[in-house]
Design a protein around this motif. Structure first.
Motif, PDB file in Angstrom:
ATOM      1  N   ASN A 250      -3.316  13.300  -6.650  1.00 37.15           N
ATOM      2  CA  ASN A 250      -4.564  12.530  -6.541  1.00 37.15           C
ATOM      3  C   ASN A 250      -4.279  11.021  -6.517  1.00 37.15           C
ATOM      4  N   TYR A 253      -3.012  10.260  -3.143  1.00 36.24           N
ATOM      5  CA  TYR A 253      -4.056  10.194  -2.120  1.00 36.24           C
ATOM      6  C   TYR A 253      -4.828   8.870  -2.196  1.00 36.24           C
ATOM      7  N   ARG A 260      -4.726  12.674   2.635  1.00 39.03           N
ATOM      8  CA  ARG A 260      -5.605  13.567   1.902  1.00 39.03           C
ATOM      9  C   ARG A 260      -5.962  14.786   2.745  1.00 39.03           C
ATOM     10  N   ALA A 263      -3.977  17.972   2.071  1.00 45.32           N
ATOM     11  CA  ALA A 263      -3.919  18.383   0.666  1.00 45.32           C
ATOM     12  C   ALA A 263      -3.504  19.835   0.518  1.00 45.32           C
TER      13      ALA A 263
END
Length: 307
Positions: A250, A253, A260, A263
């Motif tokens: 996270n 990102y 992202r 993911a």
């Protein structure tokens, strides 16, 4: 005069009349052998030494009449100031007859001291018809020729007055310079864009990390999962500027929002890595190497701005 003598005279007169009719008929047919004659010439003025003059002769005849090529001018020197450079003869069918086209190109070598009139001599073209010769006269052609310069040349204090030609107007180079600057600007912008794509600009995201990783994967054996995982881990750590773990994705990102969209692939990659390095599963699956290559390829597309 008795009757016998009178009859003899009448027979003789009739024979003479018949012979006259035959002769007149033959002469008429000879005159009608040439139905068209055209002598096409250029302007008769404005020539100087060395100029070429082109003449064209067009003659329409009845079929069966042949042109005698020996009666055409021969290529070469015609007189001391006139030369025949080329003579071409072509013929084609026109209705019930033939069309003869003769092209003659003369060259003048006369150097006059003032404007002078000259004449290209005429000649006769002969046609053969059933053993008889038919002549068609080509008239002489008059033209004027001028000297290259006047006889009495003006002079000034510096010498001969040459009177050069007027120089042409100079072309404006404003558009050329503008186009040059525009081209240089386009080249500079293209170079900057390429440097941006490949990560050569300082302070901008580096864009050659996954390119090198792809090259390293291409040299690995297909079953060398450990080396493949290490190559991709090294690329992700280099991009993150510090080691990247799954629980730090996270944060990754937030610093690199373009990734992202990958993911799911990144989570699957870290799960495979954890099972391989920490769970002790040496042989995870046959398609794992291909998945690693696919992740590297997708990261390369993001790196180049393609996704």
């Amino acid at each position: 005069m008795n009757n016998d003598e009178r009859c003899a005279w009448e027979v003789m007169l009739r024979l003479m009349l018949l012979l006259g009719v035959l002769i007149s008929g033959c002469s008429g047919s000879l005159e009608q052998s040439v139905s068209r004659f055209e002598f096409l010439t250029p302007k008769p003025f404005g020539y100087v030494i060395g100029d070429e003059i082109a003449h064209r002769i067009v003659i329409d005849t009845r079929s069966g009449i042949e042109l005698n090529g020996n009666t055409l001018p021969k290529q070469g020197e015609l007189n001391r100031w006139l030369t025949v450079n080329r003579v071409e003869h072509s013929q084609s069918k026109t209705g019930q007859g033939m069309r003869h086209v003769v092209d003659i190109r003369y060259q003048v070598f006369y150097a006059p001291l003032e404007v002078k009139m000259l004449a290209i001599p005429g000649f006769s073209i002969t046609f053969n018809q059933r053993g008889q010769a038919i002549e068609q006269a080509v008239p002489s052609w008059h033209f004027t020729i001028s000297p290259l310069r006047e006889l009495a040349v003006r002079k000034d204090d510096a010498g001969e007055y040459m009177r050069p030609d007027a120089p042409p107007a100079r072309l404006s180079n404003r558009e050329t310079v503008s186009r040059l600057y525009a081209s240089l600007l386009i080249v500079l912008l293209s170079a900057l864009y390429l440097a941006f794509l490949y990560g050569y600009l300082p302070g901008l995201p580096r864009r050659g990390i996954f390119k090198r990783a792809q090259r390293q994967l291409a040299r690995l054996p297909e079953r060398d999962i450990a080396s493949a995982l290490s190559v991709v881990h090294h690329a992700l750590n280099t991009l993150n500027r510090k080691p990247l773990f799954q629980h730090k994705l996270n944060e990754f990102y937030r610093n690199h929002p373009d990734y992202r969209k990958l993911a799911d692939e990144l989570n699957a990659f870290f799960e495979v890595s954890n099972r391989y390095f920490f769970a002790g599963y040496g042989d995870i699956g046959r398609d794992d190497f291909g998945k690693i290559e696919r992740l590297c390829r997708l990261c390369r597309e993001v790196e180049r701005g393609g996704r």
